[in-house]
Design an enzyme around this catalytic site. Structure first.
Site, mmCIF file in Angstrom:
data_model
loop_
_atom_site.group_PDB
_atom_site.id
_atom_site.type_symbol
_atom_site.label_atom_id
_atom_site.label_comp_id
_atom_site.label_asym_id
_atom_site.label_seq_id
_atom_site.Cartn_x
_atom_site.Cartn_y
_atom_site.Cartn_z
ATOM 1 N N TYR A 102 44.853 -16.441 -58.760
ATOM 2 C CA TYR A 102 45.345 -16.676 -57.393
ATOM 3 C C TYR A 102 45.618 -15.344 -56.682
ATOM 4 C CZ TYR A 102 48.208 -18.939 -53.745
ATOM 5 O OH TYR A 102 48.722 -19.393 -52.553
ATOM 6 N N ALA A 134 44.370 -12.389 -57.283
ATOM 7 C CA ALA A 134 43.107 -11.685 -56.996
ATOM 8 C C ALA A 134 42.439 -12.297 -55.769
ATOM 9 C CB ALA A 134 42.180 -11.765 -58.207
ATOM 10 N N LYS A 148 43.858 -13.909 -53.274
ATOM 11 C CA LYS A 148 44.627 -13.700 -52.046
ATOM 12 C C LYS A 148 44.612 -12.233 -51.598
ATOM 13 C CE LYS A 148 45.710 -18.002 -51.358
ATOM 14 N NZ LYS A 148 45.060 -18.735 -50.237
ATOM 15 N N ASN A 198 42.176 -22.171 -44.502
ATOM 16 C CA ASN A 198 43.450 -22.525 -45.137
ATOM 17 C C ASN A 198 43.311 -23.237 -46.483
ATOM 18 O OD1 ASN A 198 46.426 -23.441 -45.029
ATOM 19 N ND2 ASN A 198 45.312 -25.394 -44.962
ATOM 20 N N VAL A 229 34.702 -26.421 -49.444
ATOM 21 C CA VAL A 229 34.532 -25.077 -48.856
ATOM 22 C C VAL A 229 33.830 -24.101 -49.799
ATOM 23 C CG1 VAL A 229 36.509 -25.263 -47.269
ATOM 24 C CG2 VAL A 229 36.850 -24.283 -49.561
HETATM 25 P P1 NAD Z 1 48.140 -28.001 -50.218
HETATM 26 O O1 NAD Z 1 47.788 -28.149 -51.655
HETATM 27 O O2 NAD Z 1 49.203 -28.852 -49.623
HETATM 28 O O3 NAD Z 1 46.831 -28.130 -49.314
HETATM 29 C C1 NAD Z 1 45.601 -27.527 -49.644
HETATM 30 C C2 NAD Z 1 44.493 -28.390 -49.088
HETATM 31 O O4 NAD Z 1 43.232 -27.767 -49.399
HETATM 32 C C3 NAD Z 1 44.468 -29.788 -49.716
HETATM 33 O O5 NAD Z 1 44.446 -30.777 -48.710
HETATM 34 C C4 NAD Z 1 43.182 -29.794 -50.542
HETATM 35 O O6 NAD Z 1 42.535 -31.067 -50.624
HETATM 36 C C5 NAD Z 1 42.326 -28.780 -49.777
HETATM 37 N N1 NAD Z 1 41.268 -28.247 -50.634
HETATM 38 C C6 NAD Z 1 41.371 -27.814 -51.915
HETATM 39 N N2 NAD Z 1 40.176 -27.428 -52.377
HETATM 40 C C7 NAD Z 1 39.292 -27.629 -51.370
HETATM 41 C C8 NAD Z 1 37.890 -27.436 -51.251
HETATM 42 N N3 NAD Z 1 37.148 -26.965 -52.266
HETATM 43 N N4 NAD Z 1 37.292 -27.738 -50.060
HETATM 44 C C9 NAD Z 1 38.020 -28.234 -49.024
HETATM 45 N N5 NAD Z 1 39.361 -28.432 -49.088
HETATM 46 C C10 NAD Z 1 39.978 -28.141 -50.249
HETATM 47 O O7 NAD Z 1 48.507 -26.443 -50.029
HETATM 48 P P2 NAD Z 1 49.359 -25.722 -48.885
HETATM 49 O O8 NAD Z 1 50.689 -25.401 -49.454
HETATM 50 O O9 NAD Z 1 49.260 -26.462 -47.599
HETATM 51 O O10 NAD Z 1 48.588 -24.319 -48.794
HETATM 52 C C11 NAD Z 1 47.629 -24.034 -47.787
HETATM 53 C C12 NAD Z 1 47.180 -22.584 -47.949
HETATM 54 O O11 NAD Z 1 48.304 -21.694 -47.861
HETATM 55 C C13 NAD Z 1 46.529 -22.288 -49.300
HETATM 56 O O12 NAD Z 1 45.461 -21.386 -49.119
HETATM 57 C C14 NAD Z 1 47.639 -21.640 -50.091
HETATM 58 O O13 NAD Z 1 47.157 -20.798 -51.118
HETATM 59 C C15 NAD Z 1 48.361 -20.879 -49.005
HETATM 60 N N6 NAD Z 1 49.754 -20.571 -49.336
HETATM 61 C C16 NAD Z 1 50.660 -21.576 -49.527
HETATM 62 C C17 NAD Z 1 51.965 -21.252 -49.842
HETATM 63 C C18 NAD Z 1 53.011 -22.306 -50.055
HETATM 64 O O14 NAD Z 1 54.114 -21.953 -50.420
HETATM 65 N N7 NAD Z 1 52.746 -23.569 -49.808
HETATM 66 C C19 NAD Z 1 52.344 -19.910 -49.982
HETATM 67 C C20 NAD Z 1 51.391 -18.921 -49.775
HETATM 68 C C21 NAD Z 1 50.103 -19.272 -49.448
#
Ligand code: NAD
Length: 253
Positions: A163, A165, A167, A89, A63
């Site tokens: 992170y 910054a 978000k 996401n 991405v």
């Molecule tokens: P995760 O690590 O399980 O999944 C993230 C996915 O993004 C992975 O499959 C990874 O391969 C993919 N990814 C990473 N870099 C990429 C790139 N350059 N191009 C394409 N894909 C890429 O994380 P998650 O917990 O499912 O989190 C999903 C989103 O929610 C993220 O943006 C995260 O910051 C946000 N978030 C998560 C939480 C939490 O507690 N899990 C809390 C707040 C926000």
């Protein structure tokens, strides 16, 4: 928006939240374009949504790479005859303190590479995918919806300069796009989850996770399904735009 038969792109679809959202939308009858970095986890998501009879395809893309995002979104629009929704996401963490000092001497600092790598995926990635999704929505005359994943860390959090910054930037883009794209009938919302149980949080030290659980009035981490439910709400509620939903069990950082 009635989710049935709508074409929805999910980035980071191999991850914990991406997969839960794909399953939730598959149950509502959406057609799914699942984007991730060509990993096995993406195939697992595809298998699970196909088992629910969803019309779905996977796309390998980084991405943060402009060429890759442009060609992926135009391919998705061609394959599905348009795009109605995007969940921005994909995201990464590379935590560290801005500086560490001992006895008055600075012993380490966050490198530019550590800062930039998170900005590249979490902020530039959201920008590129949001731009290309909106372009295809306008081209195919769809009144679409874009959902950006932020985080409670957007308010600032220890060890998360990069992170936090990224978000916070995601929420600023959400408000900006809602204002700019409203004239094309496109709505834009953000979700700021608190700590949710996924691979990302399973990698945390157990004592850190326990501390977080205690900080939440609900006394536990959230589930990916609770975030997926929030995404469904944003898609379905046509009066929702330009706002962020904080779904965090009442966590105060
Ligand atoms: P995760 O690590 O399980 O999944 C993230 C996915 O993004 C992975 O499959 C990874 O391969 C993919 N990814 C990473 N870099 C990429 C790139 N350059 N191009 C394409 N894909 C890429 O994380 P998650 O917990 O499912 O989190 C999903 C989103 O929610 C993220 O943006 C995260 O910051 C946000 N978030 C998560 C939480 C939490 O507690 N899990 C809390 C707040 C926000």
């Amino acid at each position: 928006m009635d989710i049935k038969d709508k074409v929805i792109v999910i980035t980071g679809a191999g991850g914990g939240l991406g997969r839960a959202m794909a399953l939730q939308l598959a149950k509502q009858g959406a057609k799914l374009a699942l984007v991730d970095l060509g990993n096995d986890a993406l195939q697992v998501t595809l298998d699970q949504v196909v088992a629910l009879d969803a019309n779905a395809k996977t796309y390998n893309a980084d991405v943060s790479n402009e060429t890759s995002v442009e060609s992926t979104f135009s391919q998705i629009a061609e394959d599905f005859n348009g795009i109605d929704g995007l969940i921005n996401n994909a995201g990464i963490l590379r935590d560290g303190l801005l500086l560490k000092a001992k006895d008055g001497d600075v012993v380490s600092k966050m490198s530019l590479e550590q800062f930039q790598s998170v900005i590249d995926v979490n902020l530039t990635g959201v920008f590129l995918c949001g731009r290309e999704a909106a372009l295809q929505m306008i081209k195919y005359k769809r009144q679409g919806v874009i959902i950006n994943m932020s985080s409670v860390a957007r308010q600032g959090n220890m060890g998360q300069t990069n992170y936090s910054a990224s978000k916070a930037g995601v929420v600023a883009m959400t408000v900006t796009w809602a204002r700019e794209l409203g004239r094309y009938g496109i709505r834009v919302g953000a979700i700021a989850p608190g700590v949710i149980r996924t691979a990302m949080t399973d990698a945390m030290k157990p004592e850190m996770r326990e501390r977080l659980e205690k900080m939440k009035p609900v006394g536990r981490l959230g589930t990916p399904e609770e975030i997926a439910h929030t995404a469904k709400y944003i898609f379905e509620n046509d009066f929702f735009t330009g706002r962020v939903i904080e779904i965090d069990g009442g966590l105060a950082m």
